[in-house]
Design a protein around this motif. Sequence first.
Motif, PDB file in Angstrom:
ATOM      1  N   ALA A 183     -10.210   2.651   2.422  1.00 50.55           N
ATOM      2  CA  ALA A 183      -9.003   2.277   1.688  1.00 50.55           C
ATOM      3  C   ALA A 183      -9.360   1.405   0.498  1.00 50.55           C
ATOM      4  O   ALA A 183     -10.439   0.803   0.441  1.00 50.55           O
ATOM      5  N   CYS A 184      -8.454   1.366  -0.456  1.00 52.91           N
ATOM      6  CA  CYS A 184      -8.625   0.475  -1.608  1.00 52.91           C
ATOM      7  C   CYS A 184      -7.244   0.046  -2.087  1.00 52.91           C
ATOM      8  O   CYS A 184      -6.232   0.644  -1.735  1.00 52.91           O
ATOM      9  N   GLN A 185      -7.219  -0.989  -2.888  1.00 51.76           N
ATOM     10  CA  GLN A 185      -5.958  -1.544  -3.369  1.00 51.76           C
ATOM     11  C   GLN A 185      -5.674  -1.031  -4.770  1.00 51.76           C
ATOM     12  O   GLN A 185      -6.552  -1.016  -5.632  1.00 51.76           O
ATOM     13  N   VAL A 186      -4.423  -0.597  -4.997  1.00 51.59           N
ATOM     14  CA  VAL A 186      -4.008  -0.088  -6.300  1.00 51.59           C
ATOM     15  C   VAL A 186      -2.734  -0.802  -6.733  1.00 51.59           C
ATOM     16  O   VAL A 186      -2.071  -1.472  -5.933  1.00 51.59           O
ATOM     17  N   THR A 187      -2.397  -0.657  -7.999  1.00 51.18           N
ATOM     18  CA  THR A 187      -1.169  -1.234  -8.538  1.00 51.18           C
ATOM     19  C   THR A 187      -0.105  -0.153  -8.611  1.00 51.18           C
ATOM     20  O   THR A 187      -0.297   0.873  -9.270  1.00 51.18           O
ATOM     21  N   ALA A 188       0.997  -0.377  -7.906  1.00 41.15           N
ATOM     22  CA  ALA A 188       2.110   0.570  -7.914  1.00 41.15           C
ATOM     23  C   ALA A 188       3.247   0.006  -8.772  1.00 41.15           C
ATOM     24  O   ALA A 188       3.487  -1.201  -8.787  1.00 41.15           O
TER      25      ALA A 188
ATOM     26  N   PRO B 125      13.530  -5.387  -9.014  1.00 50.28           N
ATOM     27  CA  PRO B 125      13.930  -4.451 -10.080  1.00 50.28           C
ATOM     28  C   PRO B 125      12.889  -3.375 -10.357  1.00 50.28           C
ATOM     29  O   PRO B 125      11.707  -3.518 -10.040  1.00 50.28           O
ATOM     30  N   ALA B 126      13.359  -2.288 -10.979  1.00 52.98           N
ATOM     31  CA  ALA B 126      12.462  -1.208 -11.386  1.00 52.98           C
ATOM     32  C   ALA B 126      11.482  -1.723 -12.432  1.00 52.98           C
ATOM     33  O   ALA B 126      11.800  -2.612 -13.225  1.00 52.98           O
ATOM     34  N   GLY B 127      10.274  -1.183 -12.419  1.00 53.28           N
ATOM     35  CA  GLY B 127       9.241  -1.609 -13.352  1.00 53.28           C
ATOM     36  C   GLY B 127       8.347  -2.712 -12.812  1.00 53.28           C
ATOM     37  O   GLY B 127       7.333  -3.047 -13.420  1.00 53.28           O
ATOM     38  N   THR B 128       8.725  -3.278 -11.675  1.00 49.87           N
ATOM     39  CA  THR B 128       7.904  -4.327 -11.074  1.00 49.87           C
ATOM     40  C   THR B 128       6.599  -3.741 -10.543  1.00 49.87           C
ATOM     41  O   THR B 128       6.581  -2.648  -9.951  1.00 49.87           O
ATOM     42  N   LYS B 129       5.518  -4.446 -10.750  1.00 50.65           N
ATOM     43  CA  LYS B 129       4.209  -3.995 -10.266  1.00 50.65           C
ATOM     44  C   LYS B 129       3.886  -4.704  -8.950  1.00 50.65           C
ATOM     45  O   LYS B 129       4.034  -5.918  -8.846  1.00 50.65           O
ATOM     46  N   VAL B 130       3.467  -3.924  -7.976  1.00 49.96           N
ATOM     47  CA  VAL B 130       3.100  -4.465  -6.676  1.00 49.96           C
ATOM     48  C   VAL B 130       1.744  -3.899  -6.264  1.00 49.96           C
ATOM     49  O   VAL B 130       1.353  -2.811  -6.687  1.00 49.96           O
ATOM     50  N   GLN B 131       1.027  -4.666  -5.468  1.00 53.90           N
ATOM     51  CA  GLN B 131      -0.279  -4.230  -4.974  1.00 53.90           C
ATOM     52  C   GLN B 131      -0.097  -3.526  -3.633  1.00 53.90           C
ATOM     53  O   GLN B 131       0.564  -4.032  -2.742  1.00 53.90           O
ATOM     54  N   GLU B 132      -0.703  -2.348  -3.509  1.00 53.09           N
ATOM     55  CA  GLU B 132      -0.603  -1.559  -2.293  1.00 53.09           C
ATOM     56  C   GLU B 132      -1.988  -1.072  -1.860  1.00 53.09           C
ATOM     57  O   GLU B 132      -2.842  -0.779  -2.704  1.00 53.09           O
ATOM     58  N   TRP B 133      -2.193  -1.016  -0.563  1.00 52.94           N
ATOM     59  CA  TRP B 133      -3.410  -0.431  -0.007  1.00 52.94           C
ATOM     60  C   TRP B 133      -3.162   1.052   0.240  1.00 52.94           C
ATOM     61  O   TRP B 133      -2.163   1.433   0.852  1.00 52.94           O
ATOM     62  N   VAL B 134      -4.072   1.885  -0.258  1.00 51.73           N
ATOM     63  CA  VAL B 134      -3.940   3.335  -0.107  1.00 51.73           C
ATOM     64  C   VAL B 134      -5.262   3.922   0.370  1.00 51.73           C
ATOM     65  O   VAL B 134      -6.332   3.309   0.226  1.00 51.73           O
ATOM     66  N   THR B 135      -5.173   5.128   0.954  1.00 52.38           N
ATOM     67  CA  THR B 135      -6.372   5.843   1.362  1.00 52.38           C
ATOM     68  C   THR B 135      -7.023   6.478   0.141  1.00 52.38           C
ATOM     69  O   THR B 135      -6.504   6.394  -0.979  1.00 52.38           O
ATOM     70  N   ARG B 136      -8.155   7.144   0.338  1.00 53.23           N
ATOM     71  CA  ARG B 136      -8.873   7.762  -0.777  1.00 53.23           C
ATOM     72  C   ARG B 136      -8.075   8.873  -1.449  1.00 53.23           C
ATOM     73  O   ARG B 136      -8.288   9.161  -2.644  1.00 53.23           O
ATOM     74  N   ASP B 137      -7.139   9.479  -0.697  1.00 51.85           N
ATOM     75  CA  ASP B 137      -6.305  10.521  -1.314  1.00 51.85           C
ATOM     76  C   ASP B 137      -4.973   9.968  -1.816  1.00 51.85           C
ATOM     77  O   ASP B 137      -4.071  10.734  -2.193  1.00 51.85           O
TER      78      ASP B 137
ATOM     79  N   GLN C 263      -2.605   7.939  -0.194  1.00 53.03           N
ATOM     80  CA  GLN C 263      -1.499   7.686   0.724  1.00 53.03           C
ATOM     81  C   GLN C 263      -1.482   6.214   1.146  1.00 53.03           C
ATOM     82  O   GLN C 263      -2.533   5.607   1.395  1.00 53.03           O
ATOM     83  N   VAL C 264      -0.262   5.646   1.213  1.00 52.11           N
ATOM     84  CA  VAL C 264      -0.116   4.241   1.593  1.00 52.11           C
ATOM     85  C   VAL C 264      -0.651   4.036   3.013  1.00 52.11           C
ATOM     86  O   VAL C 264      -0.378   4.822   3.923  1.00 52.11           O
ATOM     87  N   THR C 265      -1.412   2.962   3.218  1.00 51.90           N
ATOM     88  CA  THR C 265      -1.988   2.660   4.518  1.00 51.90           C
ATOM     89  C   THR C 265      -1.935   1.163   4.765  1.00 51.90           C
ATOM     90  O   THR C 265      -1.588   0.377   3.873  1.00 51.90           O
ATOM     91  N   ASN C 266      -2.256   0.772   5.965  1.00 48.77           N
ATOM     92  CA  ASN C 266      -2.286  -0.649   6.305  1.00 48.77           C
ATOM     93  C   ASN C 266      -3.496  -1.324   5.667  1.00 48.77           C
ATOM     94  O   ASN C 266      -4.534  -0.687   5.472  1.00 48.77           O
ATOM     95  N   PRO C 267      -3.379  -2.608   5.339  1.00 51.07           N
ATOM     96  CA  PRO C 267      -4.529  -3.311   4.755  1.00 51.07           C
ATOM     97  C   PRO C 267      -5.662  -3.434   5.761  1.00 51.07           C
ATOM     98  O   PRO C 267      -5.430  -3.445   6.968  1.00 51.07           O
ATOM     99  N   PRO C 268      -6.905  -3.524   5.286  1.00 47.97           N
ATOM    100  CA  PRO C 268      -8.037  -3.707   6.209  1.00 47.97           C
ATOM    101  C   PRO C 268      -7.912  -5.017   6.965  1.00 47.97           C
ATOM    102  O   PRO C 268      -7.161  -5.916   6.591  1.00 47.97           O
ATOM    103  N   LEU C 269      -8.672  -5.114   8.026  1.00 51.35           N
ATOM    104  CA  LEU C 269      -8.694  -6.330   8.839  1.00 51.35           C
ATOM    105  C   LEU C 269      -9.164  -7.511   7.991  1.00 51.35           C
ATOM    106  O   LEU C 269     -10.237  -7.467   7.390  1.00 51.35           O
ATOM    107  N   GLN C 270      -8.348  -8.554   7.929  1.00 51.30           N
ATOM    108  CA  GLN C 270      -8.672  -9.719   7.114  1.00 51.30           C
ATOM    109  C   GLN C 270      -9.557 -10.690   7.897  1.00 51.30           C
ATOM    110  O   GLN C 270      -9.611 -10.671   9.127  1.00 51.30           O
ATOM    111  N   ASP C 271     -10.242 -11.570   7.154  1.00 51.23           N
ATOM    112  CA  ASP C 271     -11.158 -12.517   7.782  1.00 51.23           C
ATOM    113  C   ASP C 271     -10.439 -13.437   8.762  1.00 51.23           C
ATOM    114  O   ASP C 271     -10.979 -13.764   9.825  1.00 51.23           O
TER     115      ASP C 271
END
Length: 202
Positions: free
Chosen positions: A76-81, A124-136, A138-146
């Motif tokens: 997974a990796c984090q992207v800006t939606a 509101p529309a246009g807001t940027k949020v950080q999301e964790w997604v799979t390599r293809d 798709q939205v997924t759960n964040p990795p296990l945090q420290d």
Amino acid sequence: MGANERRPNVTWVGRFVRGRLLDRNPLRRTSDRVATLGAVVLVIAFLAGAPFAGLASCAWASAAAHRVQVTQNAAACQVTAVLLERAPAPAVDYGPCQSEALARWTAPGGKSVTGEVLVAPGTPAGTKVQEWVTRDGQVTNPPLQDQAAGSQVVLAGVAAVTAVGVLLTVTGVFGRWALSKRQIAAWDADWRATEPRWTHRG
């Protein structure tokens, strides 16, 4: 006993300790000494085994959590939606603290993906949020945090120490039960040998 004489003030702790001393008291039975020795052995076993079990369990849990983190970070990796619509407000005041809203983001491979993400109601529309997604994409759960991994490690250590304590306690209870059963059998045998002399039978 004179009026000015006072009985010694002995607490239940004192009676408990005095009743289990390994001394030459003629009233002390062999079974009492065995029970005391067994309790000492169990305490020593706990003091020696609990730290080892706790450290070993923590090391195992830490290694397992690290493997999970590596696997999840690779998948997974984090992207800006970017929200394409305003997030709806809850139907009631005590509704959920997050709402689903349509958003668009770019997958790691460069593909544009449109889907729903969870955001605060009314965002509101246009807001940027950080999301964790799979390599293809798709939205997924964040990795296990420290922090979560650290909590798992601590929990594993506490569970291991507790397990050692419970195991030794059960062993002590079972040993005490077996010793008491043997004492009762010995008393019964002594009574069968003594009772005829008291009642002039046999």
